[in-house]
Design a protein around this motif. Structure first.
Motif, PDB file in Angstrom:
ATOM      1  N   VAL A   1       0.835  -1.197   0.000  1.00 53.79           N
ATOM      2  CA  VAL A   1       0.000   0.000   0.000  1.00 53.79           C
ATOM      3  C   VAL A   1       0.870   1.247   0.000  1.00 53.79           C
ATOM      4  O   VAL A   1       0.650   2.200  -0.758  1.00 53.79           O
ATOM      5  N   ALA A   2       1.889   1.250   0.874  1.00 52.74           N
ATOM      6  CA  ALA A   2       2.780   2.402   0.930  1.00 52.74           C
ATOM      7  C   ALA A   2       3.503   2.592  -0.399  1.00 52.74           C
ATOM      8  O   ALA A   2       3.719   3.721  -0.849  1.00 52.74           O
ATOM      9  N   GLY A   3       3.878   1.483  -1.029  1.00 49.68           N
ATOM     10  CA  GLY A   3       4.545   1.573  -2.320  1.00 49.68           C
ATOM     11  C   GLY A   3       3.666   2.212  -3.374  1.00 49.68           C
ATOM     12  O   GLY A   3       4.130   3.019  -4.184  1.00 49.68           O
ATOM     13  N   VAL A   4       2.371   1.852  -3.378  1.00 48.40           N
ATOM     14  CA  VAL A   4       1.445   2.441  -4.341  1.00 48.40           C
ATOM     15  C   VAL A   4       1.331   3.951  -4.116  1.00 48.40           C
ATOM     16  O   VAL A   4       1.347   4.745  -5.063  1.00 48.40           O
ATOM     17  N   VAL A   5       1.232   4.344  -2.840  1.00 48.27           N
ATOM     18  CA  VAL A   5       1.114   5.770  -2.520  1.00 48.27           C
ATOM     19  C   VAL A   5       2.355   6.532  -2.970  1.00 48.27           C
ATOM     20  O   VAL A   5       2.275   7.577  -3.631  1.00 48.27           O
ATOM     21  N   LEU A   6       3.525   6.011  -2.641  1.00 49.59           N
ATOM     22  CA  LEU A   6       4.769   6.693  -2.998  1.00 49.59           C
ATOM     23  C   LEU A   6       4.988   6.716  -4.504  1.00 49.59           C
ATOM     24  O   LEU A   6       5.471   7.707  -5.058  1.00 49.59           O
ATOM     25  N   ASN A   7       4.633   5.621  -5.173  1.00 50.60           N
ATOM     26  CA  ASN A   7       4.743   5.603  -6.636  1.00 50.60           C
ATOM     27  C   ASN A   7       3.834   6.656  -7.270  1.00 50.60           C
ATOM     28  O   ASN A   7       4.207   7.330  -8.239  1.00 50.60           O
ATOM     29  N   GLY A   8       2.626   6.783  -6.703  1.00 48.46           N
ATOM     30  CA  GLY A   8       1.700   7.780  -7.233  1.00 48.46           C
ATOM     31  C   GLY A   8       2.216   9.195  -7.056  1.00 48.46           C
ATOM     32  O   GLY A   8       2.142  10.027  -7.969  1.00 48.46           O
ATOM     33  N   LEU A   9       2.763   9.487  -5.873  1.00 51.24           N
ATOM     34  CA  LEU A   9       3.313  10.816  -5.634  1.00 51.24           C
ATOM     35  C   LEU A   9       4.513  11.093  -6.540  1.00 51.24           C
ATOM     36  O   LEU A   9       4.686  12.201  -7.057  1.00 51.24           O
ATOM     37  N   ALA A  10       5.367  10.080  -6.721  1.00 48.89           N
ATOM     38  CA  ALA A  10       6.521  10.234  -7.602  1.00 48.89           C
ATOM     39  C   ALA A  10       6.077  10.510  -9.036  1.00 48.89           C
ATOM     40  O   ALA A  10       6.654  11.361  -9.732  1.00 48.89           O
ATOM     41  N   LEU A  11       5.051   9.793  -9.493  1.00 46.14           N
ATOM     42  CA  LEU A  11       4.555   9.999 -10.850  1.00 46.14           C
ATOM     43  C   LEU A  11       3.978  11.402 -11.026  1.00 46.14           C
ATOM     44  O   LEU A  11       4.193  12.042 -12.060  1.00 46.14           O
ATOM     45  N   LEU A  12       3.252  11.890 -10.025  1.00 47.44           N
ATOM     46  CA  LEU A  12       2.689  13.231 -10.110  1.00 47.44           C
ATOM     47  C   LEU A  12       3.786  14.279 -10.247  1.00 47.44           C
ATOM     48  O   LEU A  12       3.681  15.219 -11.051  1.00 47.44           O
ATOM     49  N   LEU A  13       4.857  14.140  -9.461  1.00 47.69           N
ATOM     50  CA  LEU A  13       5.942  15.110  -9.509  1.00 47.69           C
ATOM     51  C   LEU A  13       6.636  15.097 -10.876  1.00 47.69           C
ATOM     52  O   LEU A  13       6.878  16.144 -11.482  1.00 47.69           O
ATOM     53  N   VAL A  14       6.957  13.895 -11.368  1.00 51.15           N
ATOM     54  CA  VAL A  14       7.638  13.786 -12.658  1.00 51.15           C
ATOM     55  C   VAL A  14       6.714  14.241 -13.792  1.00 51.15           C
ATOM     56  O   VAL A  14       7.157  14.929 -14.726  1.00 51.15           O
ATOM     57  N   TRP A  15       5.438  13.883 -13.695  1.00 49.89           N
ATOM     58  CA  TRP A  15       4.487  14.248 -14.749  1.00 49.89           C
ATOM     59  C   TRP A  15       4.329  15.760 -14.844  1.00 49.89           C
ATOM     60  O   TRP A  15       4.212  16.320 -15.939  1.00 49.89           O
ATOM     61  N   PHE A  16       4.345  16.433 -13.703  1.00 51.27           N
ATOM     62  CA  PHE A  16       4.274  17.901 -13.717  1.00 51.27           C
ATOM     63  C   PHE A  16       5.449  18.471 -14.493  1.00 51.27           C
ATOM     64  O   PHE A  16       5.287  19.372 -15.328  1.00 51.27           O
ATOM     65  N   ALA A  17       6.649  17.988 -14.216  1.00 52.54           N
ATOM     66  CA  ALA A  17       7.833  18.503 -14.904  1.00 52.54           C
ATOM     67  C   ALA A  17       7.762  18.237 -16.402  1.00 52.54           C
ATOM     68  O   ALA A  17       8.229  19.047 -17.212  1.00 52.54           O
ATOM     69  N   LEU A  18       7.160  17.126 -16.794  1.00 50.91           N
ATOM     70  CA  LEU A  18       7.155  16.739 -18.199  1.00 50.91           C
ATOM     71  C   LEU A  18       6.108  17.484 -19.027  1.00 50.91           C
ATOM     72  O   LEU A  18       6.376  17.873 -20.170  1.00 50.91           O
ATOM     73  N   VAL A  19       4.898  17.681 -18.496  1.00 52.43           N
ATOM     74  CA  VAL A  19       3.809  18.168 -19.349  1.00 52.43           C
ATOM     75  C   VAL A  19       3.153  19.453 -18.874  1.00 52.43           C
ATOM     76  O   VAL A  19       2.350  20.039 -19.611  1.00 52.43           O
TER      77      VAL A  19
ATOM     78  N   LEU B   1      15.101  17.498 -14.891  1.00 54.96           N
ATOM     79  CA  LEU B   1      13.650  17.674 -14.751  1.00 54.96           C
ATOM     80  C   LEU B   1      13.318  18.581 -13.582  1.00 54.96           C
ATOM     81  O   LEU B   1      12.351  19.356 -13.626  1.00 54.96           O
ATOM     82  N   GLY B   2      14.109  18.480 -12.500  1.00 55.01           N
ATOM     83  CA  GLY B   2      13.897  19.388 -11.379  1.00 55.01           C
ATOM     84  C   GLY B   2      14.096  20.834 -11.790  1.00 55.01           C
ATOM     85  O   GLY B   2      13.308  21.721 -11.432  1.00 55.01           O
ATOM     86  N   LEU B   3      15.153  21.092 -12.579  1.00 51.55           N
ATOM     87  CA  LEU B   3      15.381  22.445 -13.085  1.00 51.55           C
ATOM     88  C   LEU B   3      14.254  22.885 -14.019  1.00 51.55           C
ATOM     89  O   LEU B   3      13.815  24.045 -13.973  1.00 51.55           O
ATOM     90  N   VAL B   4      13.783  21.962 -14.848  1.00 58.36           N
ATOM     91  CA  VAL B   4      12.682  22.285 -15.752  1.00 58.36           C
ATOM     92  C   VAL B   4      11.432  22.656 -14.955  1.00 58.36           C
ATOM     93  O   VAL B   4      10.730  23.627 -15.272  1.00 58.36           O
ATOM     94  N   ALA B   5      11.151  21.883 -13.895  1.00 61.91           N
ATOM     95  CA  ALA B   5       9.983  22.181 -13.061  1.00 61.91           C
ATOM     96  C   ALA B   5      10.104  23.559 -12.426  1.00 61.91           C
ATOM     97  O   ALA B   5       9.131  24.337 -12.399  1.00 61.91           O
ATOM     98  N   LEU B   6      11.274  23.894 -11.922  1.00 63.23           N
ATOM     99  CA  LEU B   6      11.469  25.209 -11.312  1.00 63.23           C
ATOM    100  C   LEU B   6      11.344  26.318 -12.351  1.00 63.23           C
ATOM    101  O   LEU B   6      10.771  27.380 -12.076  1.00 63.23           O
ATOM    102  N   LEU B   7      11.878  26.076 -13.553  1.00 60.38           N
ATOM    103  CA  LEU B   7      11.762  27.075 -14.616  1.00 60.38           C
ATOM    104  C   LEU B   7      10.297  27.293 -15.007  1.00 60.38           C
ATOM    105  O   LEU B   7       9.889  28.425 -15.301  1.00 60.38           O
ATOM    106  N   LYS B   8       9.513  26.235 -14.996  1.00 66.16           N
ATOM    107  CA  LYS B   8       8.094  26.384 -15.315  1.00 66.16           C
ATOM    108  C   LYS B   8       7.378  27.230 -14.271  1.00 66.16           C
ATOM    109  O   LYS B   8       6.545  28.087 -14.604  1.00 66.16           O
ATOM    110  N   VAL B   9       7.709  27.001 -13.011  1.00 69.74           N
ATOM    111  CA  VAL B   9       7.096  27.803 -11.948  1.00 69.74           C
ATOM    112  C   VAL B   9       7.511  29.271 -12.091  1.00 69.74           C
ATOM    113  O   VAL B   9       6.690  30.182 -11.943  1.00 69.74           O
TER     114      VAL B   9
END
Length: 790
Positions: free
Chosen positions: A252-270, A316-324
């Motif tokens: 269960v914890a793995g699903v939660v953490l995977n979901g949060l990780a995907l949200l963060l990466v997806w924000f940077a990408l799209v 991707l972290g830099l890209v996310a910050l640049l988008k903000v």
């Protein structure tokens, strides 16, 4: 018992419901919503991680009570964040905090009655206590002082110290006094937030609470120091305990953490780089960069894959910050952030934030922004690593999904399919942003070369054969820069008719006093801020459009208007009433004889918004210092008027010139003025207040000419830039009005060929020059034997 998944889902739903209730009752801004949701998501992730580490896969009755407390604490954090932008909802904040404190006693009682005490429950309870205390201390620090943050930060300072000192991470023995001290902090801080105790008594109680906290943590540190020799044994015990963690909790914890990780990466990408395009449909896209990363994760060996995730994660972290940053720049300045040329904005933004919401709250907001930026750079590689490891573990399924998405991406790209918001489904968003920044860096290098070449070509650098400024001999020439006085103030704004009427009335009043005026437009090199770029552009005749160009200008030997006036015999003065720091370029580059800053003006009244004093007082001080003596040497002055600088609240009002005194007359004006936090709580009211600020500044200038003007006064009134996008809107021009006012008709006769219009208000079809064209045309008009300027 409630399962881990159900409990966490219910906690998030409850968090959103509580924030919605606050939004409909006391009001909640977007910033408050953001803080509340982020706190809720972090809470869920932390709880999931804590349950896995302690081998717990269900919530006991006491844990559910603590989960409710955590939800209340996140709502308090949202209200505290909201208080930075508007009037704080004190009643709701105190009620939620008090509810959390009451439930703090309830969850322990429930745990004992139901015999469900656990290591996880104790840790969960303590962390919620610490978070609520931190949030309350942030709020109270705004009124009691920044030292109160030590109360909220001590628990986290203890945890950070444990990163470098392993013996501080030992499990502490239960101690009832520790809970008493924690409860005391919560009660005292809540009372301070409610503001129901006299200030002196409240300060004393806060000092006592801090002393108790220091004693409690000091005792824990001393115990851990004495027990540090048992660290290896405890590490072994923790390892054995971890082996007993149940598979269900880990899943269960793995699903939660995977979901949060995907949200963060997806924000940077799209995610788009403009807030108005930040819609749900914008995230229903296929990022080609993501497909490439998945493909690499499938083919690279383990070590190479890890290296790739670190490198790509940082990018991707830099890209996310640049988008903000882009979102912020588009919202304020209607353009994207430039990594090379926009360094100069960070210092003014810090000053503006501190001015708008107070020094303590401003520093907290800025420190939080820095921490969040660092967190993005840390957690983005971790999130990407987690996702690529998941892809590698499910290689065949991931490969089939990758192929299918790649085919869909190619088809969408070929047919140009878009989302409802107009975004391409076949996204190359992150890569495109990175490419644009690289192009900007390359262009900046070329731009410096072009700027240096332009700076080296100066018609007026050698003035030996030119009789400089003979057409202004004996005149006092004042260049008054009006902060944020843009074209939008005269036309295109709902409140523009107010300024139009003021300028027309001012033209009539000045004409009655014997003055004439002509007006046009200049195109400023900057928009929404960085006023010094406009000042230097008008003074030097160079297009100083970014900080890099400004730095190169100061390092060169370009002559400015003030230098040329000084060569021709004028006394040169800079009136800088908003300056709080040294301005070395004022003497080293502009060569002003005298610079009047805040300290030199000696103002003893209240502050209004960004400006340290009302424009009327600054103009009166200039009159006393420079013009009062009728036998004075002719003066050329650059006067910077900042009452119309954002945040456009609180605003001063005109008073009789003979009542100005030391400025204390403005105390009563300040008491009745709307604060910046009250104004910005209602963005729709910002534009009318901006117009009022411009009206005040123009009224002060017109009245100044009527009160103190003489036959030798020449006043040039010019805006430095358009106001921010919140007023100007997207796609606005960079045009600013400029007017020349003089009593001697020959002064205006010399610029009759410019095509400028009579009066203080330029019509929409008035001539528009680039601001860098003004210096040379001005010098050519008023100098004998000057080079011909097209």
């Amino acid at each position: 018992m409630v399962t881990l998944r159900s409990g966490l889902a219910g906690g998030l739903v409850a968090q959103v419901a509580l924030l919605a209730a606050l939004a409909t009752t006391v009001g909640l801004t977007g910033f408050g919503w953001l803080v509340g949701i982020v706190c809720g998501v972090v809470m869920v992730a932390a709880v999931a991680r804590g349950m896995v580490r302690t081998g717990t896969d269900t919530f006991g009755p006491a844990d559910l009570v603590t989960l409710i407390r955590a939800t209340l604490a996140c709502a308090v954090a949202a209200l505290v964040a909201d208080s930075f932008l508007g009037r704080p909802a004190v009643t709701a904040l105190v009620a939620l905090a008090a509810g959390g404190l009451v439930l703090d006693a309830v969850d322990g009682w429930v745990a004992r009655r139901t015999r469900t005490t656990s290591a996880f429950g104790a840790r969960f309870d303590g962390e919620v206590d610490a978070f609520l205390i931190l949030v309350l201390s942030v709020y109270v620090a705004g009124s009691a002082g920044g030292w109160v943050l030590a109360i909220g930060g001590m628990r986290y300072a203890f945890a950070v110290a444990g990163w470098g000192l392993p013996w501080l991470r030992r499990k502490l023995p239960p101690r009832y006094w520790r809970k008493v001290v924690a409860a005391t902090q919560g009660i005292v801080l809540t009372a301070a937030a409610a503001d129901v105790v006299p200030y002196e008594l409240m300060t004393a109680l806060l000092v006592v609470a801090l002393a108790l906290l220091v004693e409690s943590f000091g005792r824990d540190v001393w115990w851990a120091w004495r027990q540090r020799s048992l660290e290896r044994l405890e590490r072994t015990e923790r390892s054995e305990h971890t082996e007993r963690i149940g598979p269900r909790g880990r899943a269960v914890a793995g699903v939660v953490l995977n979901g949060l990780a995907l949200l963060l990466v997806w924000f940077a990408l799209v995610a788009p780089d403009q807030a108005q395009r930040l819609t749900p449909s914008a995230f229903f896209r296929i990022p080609v960069e993501g497909l490439v990363v998945v493909g690499l994760a499938l083919v690279l060996p383990r070590l190479a894959r890890r290296a790739m995730t670190v490198l790509v994660g940082l990018l991707l972290g830099l890209v996310a910050l640049l988008k903000v940053l882009d979102m912020g720049f588009f919202a304020a300045l209607d353009r994207p952030f430039n990594l090379v040329t926009d360094r100069g904005y960070f210092s003014p933004v810090r000053v503006l934030v501190r001015d708008a919401i107070g020094p303590v709250a401003g520093d907290i907001v800025l420190a939080t922004a820095v921490v969040l930026a660092l967190a993005v750079l840390v957690f983005m590689p971790l999130s990407l690593g987690r996702l690529t490891a998941l892809v590698a573990r499910h290689r065949s399924r991931s490969l089939r999904t990758l192929v299918a998405l790649a085919v869909i991406w190619v088809a969408c790209a070929a047919f140009g399919l878009q989302t409802q918001g107009g975004e391409p489904i076949a996204s190359a968003n992150a890569g495109g942003l990175a490419v644009e920044q690289v192009r900007a860096m390359t262009a900046a290098v070329q731009d410096r070369q072009e700027f240096d070449e332009a700076a080296a070509t100066d018609r007026f650098h050698d003035t030996r054969d030119v009789e400089l400024l003979t057409g202004l001999r004996g005149k006092d020439v004042l260049i008054a820069f009006v902060e944020s006085y843009g074209r939008i103030a005269i036309e295109g704004s709902p409140s523009s008719p107010q300024i139009q009427d003021l300028l027309d009335d001012g033209t009539t009043r000045l004409r009655a006093a014997g003055y004439s005026s002509r007006s046009g437009f200049l195109t400023s090199p900057t928009f929404g801020g960085l006023s010094w770029l406009a000042h230097s552009t008008l003074q030097t005749g160079l297009w100083v459009s970014d900080q890099g160009r400004y730095d190169r200008l100061l390092a060169g030997n370009r002559v400015s208007l003030s230098q040329l006036f000084k060569r021709a015999g004028w006394r040169t003065v800079a009136m800088m009433p908003a300056n709080r720091e040294e301005w070395p370029e004022g003497r080293a580059f502009y060569d002003f004889d005298t610079i009047y800053d805040r300290d030199a003006i000696d103002y003893h009244g209240p502050r209004f918004g960004f400006s340290l004093m009302p424009d009327q007082f600054a103009l009166s001080a200039f009159q006393r210092f420079e013009l009062a003596d009728r036998d004075h040497t002719p003066v050329m002055a650059q006067i910077e008027l900042a009452s119309s600088h954002a945040p456009w609240a609180p605003l001063p009002e005109m008073v009789d010139w003979d009542r100005l005194g030391d400025g204390s007359v403005f105390d009563e004006v300040r008491e009745d003025a709307q604060s910046a936090t009250e104004l910005w709580r209602h963005p729709e009211d910002v534009e009318p207040e901006y117009i009022k600020s411009i009206a005040y500044c123009l009224s002060a200038l017109i009245s100044f000419v009527e009160e103190y003007g003489d036959d030798d006064l020449v006043l040039i009134v010019v805006g430095d830039h358009q106001p921010a996008t919140v007023v100007s809107g997207h796609g606005a021009s960079r045009d600013v009005p400029i007017s020349v006012i003089a009593h001697d008709p020959t002064v205006l006769d010399r610029i009759s060929g410019w095509g400028w219009q009579d009066g203080l208000r330029p019509d929409p079809d008035a001539p528009v020059w680039r601001m860098d064209a003004f210096r040379d045309r001005f010098l050519a008009a008023y100098s004998r034997g000057a080079p011909v300027v097209p």
